[in-house]
Design an enzyme around this catalytic site. Structure first.
Site, PDB file in Angstrom:
ATOM      1  N   GLU A 152     -38.758 -50.566  -7.805  1.00  5.74           N
ATOM      2  CA  GLU A 152     -38.852 -52.028  -7.971  1.00  5.74           C
ATOM      3  C   GLU A 152     -38.708 -52.438  -9.432  1.00  5.74           C
ATOM      4  O   GLU A 152     -38.287 -53.534  -9.746  1.00  5.74           O
ATOM      5  CB  GLU A 152     -40.176 -52.556  -7.404  1.00  5.74           C
TER       6      GLU A 152
ATOM      7  N   CYS B 117     -39.645 -51.766   7.033  1.00  8.98           N
ATOM      8  CA  CYS B 117     -40.627 -51.149   6.153  1.00  8.98           C
ATOM      9  C   CYS B 117     -41.405 -50.159   7.009  1.00  8.98           C
ATOM     10  O   CYS B 117     -41.917 -50.530   8.076  1.00  8.98           O
ATOM     11  CB  CYS B 117     -41.548 -52.238   5.614  1.00  8.98           C
ATOM     12  N   ASN B 118     -41.474 -48.916   6.553  1.00  9.37           N
ATOM     13  CA  ASN B 118     -42.189 -47.896   7.329  1.00  9.37           C
ATOM     14  C   ASN B 118     -43.682 -48.181   7.383  1.00  9.37           C
ATOM     15  O   ASN B 118     -44.325 -48.011   8.410  1.00  9.37           O
ATOM     16  CB  ASN B 118     -41.963 -46.524   6.710  1.00  9.37           C
ATOM     17  N   THR B 119     -44.230 -48.621   6.256  1.00  8.09           N
ATOM     18  CA  THR B 119     -45.674 -48.873   6.202  1.00  8.09           C
ATOM     19  C   THR B 119     -46.035 -49.996   7.181  1.00  8.09           C
ATOM     20  O   THR B 119     -46.979 -49.872   7.968  1.00  8.09           O
ATOM     21  CB  THR B 119     -46.097 -49.265   4.767  1.00  8.09           C
TER      22      THR B 119
ATOM     23  N   ASP C 208     -39.520 -56.647   4.504  1.00  7.20           N
ATOM     24  CA  ASP C 208     -40.099 -55.477   3.829  1.00  7.20           C
ATOM     25  C   ASP C 208     -41.063 -56.016   2.774  1.00  7.20           C
ATOM     26  O   ASP C 208     -41.100 -57.223   2.508  1.00  7.20           O
ATOM     27  CB  ASP C 208     -38.970 -54.665   3.155  1.00  7.20           C
ATOM     28  N   SER C 209     -41.790 -55.107   2.131  1.00  7.37           N
ATOM     29  CA  SER C 209     -42.675 -55.543   1.051  1.00  7.37           C
ATOM     30  C   SER C 209     -41.873 -55.992  -0.169  1.00  7.37           C
ATOM     31  O   SER C 209     -42.393 -56.671  -1.033  1.00  7.37           O
ATOM     32  CB  SER C 209     -43.579 -54.377   0.646  1.00  7.37           C
TER      33      SER C 209
ATOM     34  N   CYS D  66     -39.515 -44.138   3.767  1.00  7.46           N
ATOM     35  CA  CYS D  66     -39.822 -45.385   3.082  1.00  7.46           C
ATOM     36  C   CYS D  66     -38.467 -46.004   2.802  1.00  7.46           C
ATOM     37  O   CYS D  66     -37.560 -45.320   2.297  1.00  7.46           O
ATOM     38  CB  CYS D  66     -40.570 -45.111   1.776  1.00  7.46           C
ATOM     39  N   THR D  67     -38.321 -47.267   3.140  1.00  4.33           N
ATOM     40  CA  THR D  67     -36.989 -47.876   3.032  1.00  4.33           C
ATOM     41  C   THR D  67     -36.561 -48.119   1.584  1.00  4.33           C
ATOM     42  O   THR D  67     -35.407 -48.456   1.341  1.00  4.33           O
ATOM     43  CB  THR D  67     -36.937 -49.188   3.833  1.00  4.33           C
ATOM     44  N   HIS D  68     -37.466 -47.929   0.645  1.00  2.00           N
ATOM     45  CA  HIS D  68     -37.048 -48.016  -0.762  1.00  2.00           C
ATOM     46  C   HIS D  68     -36.265 -46.767  -1.192  1.00  2.00           C
ATOM     47  O   HIS D  68     -35.421 -46.837  -2.079  1.00  2.00           O
ATOM     48  CB  HIS D  68     -38.270 -48.135  -1.682  1.00  2.00           C
TER      49      HIS D  68
HETATM   50  N1  DGL Z   1     -40.480 -50.045   1.814  1.00  2.00           N
HETATM   51  C1  DGL Z   1     -41.734 -49.758   2.341  1.00  2.00           C
HETATM   52  C2  DGL Z   1     -41.807 -48.654   3.329  1.00  2.00           C
HETATM   53  O1  DGL Z   1     -40.800 -48.365   3.954  1.00  2.00           O
HETATM   54  C3  DGL Z   1     -42.999 -50.042   1.615  1.00  2.00           C
HETATM   55  C4  DGL Z   1     -43.142 -49.781   0.203  1.00  2.00           C
HETATM   56  C5  DGL Z   1     -44.443 -50.324  -0.340  1.00  2.00           C
HETATM   57  O2  DGL Z   1     -44.535 -51.539  -0.421  1.00  2.00           O
HETATM   58  O3  DGL Z   1     -45.328 -49.538  -0.642  1.00  2.00           O
HETATM   59  O4  DGL Z   1     -42.820 -48.067   3.528  1.00  2.00           O
END
Ligand code: DGL
Length: 269
Positions: free
Chosen positions: A157, A76-78, A13-14, A189-191
């Site tokens: 974060e 990570c979705n993005t 992930d990011s 978004c996985t966050h």
């Molecule tokens: N966790 C990420 C996602 O699922 C990306 C968040 C990010 O870096 O902007 O999209």
């Protein structure tokens, strides 16, 4: 492709968001070794062009292949939206690849009681319209409305969770007219599962808030079983955690999600 059950699962992930998926994987598949990469030096991915995100995703893929992973999970979705096809192309024959969008959209598309579904995610995920496309591809009758909520990743974060600042941002975003009368909200978004209960509280716990980590873990288990590479060895795995830059909060979150002391290694790619 000669893969073996003892090889690790690479998850990236990011930043710390993918830990929500990694911990669901750990819970469901306690025998599997996980190698986690958080690209904290390049976070957030959500505001970057897909071309840039693809470049980062391919570098991480390369790293995880060198670590001999049997499967790479883009947590990570993005990055799933920007780079799934490119990662598959790069990995071809050397490992299996999974993204986090397909299991979630399949799950929602098949839920009969959900007529109007809200999606929140990064700018990248939302502007790609990927959730709408994938859900409507399976079930054209679903109404899907999406909203970019870019402030949530930096807040998480930085550790601004379950406090007044994040409550105010959540309230502002989720009060958007677009999301009125939804039957469910997908955390694309996985966050966001980190603040899932704050989001549920906004809805007085009445709206279904869908976090894809468990469906993704179940999908992963199915794929490993189908390929006969599920690790059944009864040994506690020694997970590895890498970040491209140290951040204070990553380690705290990783230990919270993994419920164990972790040793963070720095690896700039
Ligand atoms: N966790 C990420 C996602 O699922 C990306 C968040 C990010 O870096 O902007 O999209």
């Amino acid at each position: 492709m000669q893969l073996s059950s003892s090889q690790a699962i690479g998850i990236f992930d990011s930043g710390a968001g993918g830990l929500t998926v990694a911990s669901a994987v750990k819970k469901l598949l306690p025998n599997e070794k996980i190698i986690y990469f958080g690209d904290t030096a390049h976070l957030p991915y959500g505001d970057k062009s897909f071309e840039t995100v693809k470049k980062y995703a391919l570098r991480i893929t390369d790293f995880l292949l060198k670590k001999n992973c049997k499967l790479i999970l883009i947590a990570c979705n993005t990055a799933s939206a920007a780079a799934y096809e490119a990662v598959k192309e790069k990995v071809k024959g050397k490992a299996l690849v999974l993204n986090v969008i397909d299991p979630a959209t399949e799950f929602v598309a098949e839920k009969k009681d959900l007529k109007k579904v809200g999606v929140i995610g990064t700018k990248g995920t939302v502007s790609a319209g990927i959730y709408t496309k994938k859900i409507n591809h399976i079930n054209a009758e679903k109404e899907v409305v999406s909203l970019a909520t870019p402030l949530l990743v930096p807040l998480i974060e930085e550790g601004f969770i379950y406090d007044n600042i994040s409550n105010a941002v959540i309230k502002e975003y989720l009060s958007n007219k677009k999301l009125e009368n939804i039957d469910a909200l997908i955390l694309a978004c996985t966050h966001y599962p980190v603040i899932k209960n704050q989001i549920r509280k906004f809805y007085n716990f009445k709206t279904n808030v869908i976090d894809s980590s468990e469906v993704v873990a179940r999908k992963l288990k199915d794929v490993l079983s189908e390929n006969e590479i599920l690790n059944t060895e009864n040994k506690i795995p020694d997970h590895e955690f890498f970040v491209s830059d140290y951040t204070d909060f990553f380690e705290t979150l990783a230990e919270m999600f993994f419920d164990e002391k972790i040793k963070l290694q720095k690896k700039y790619l």
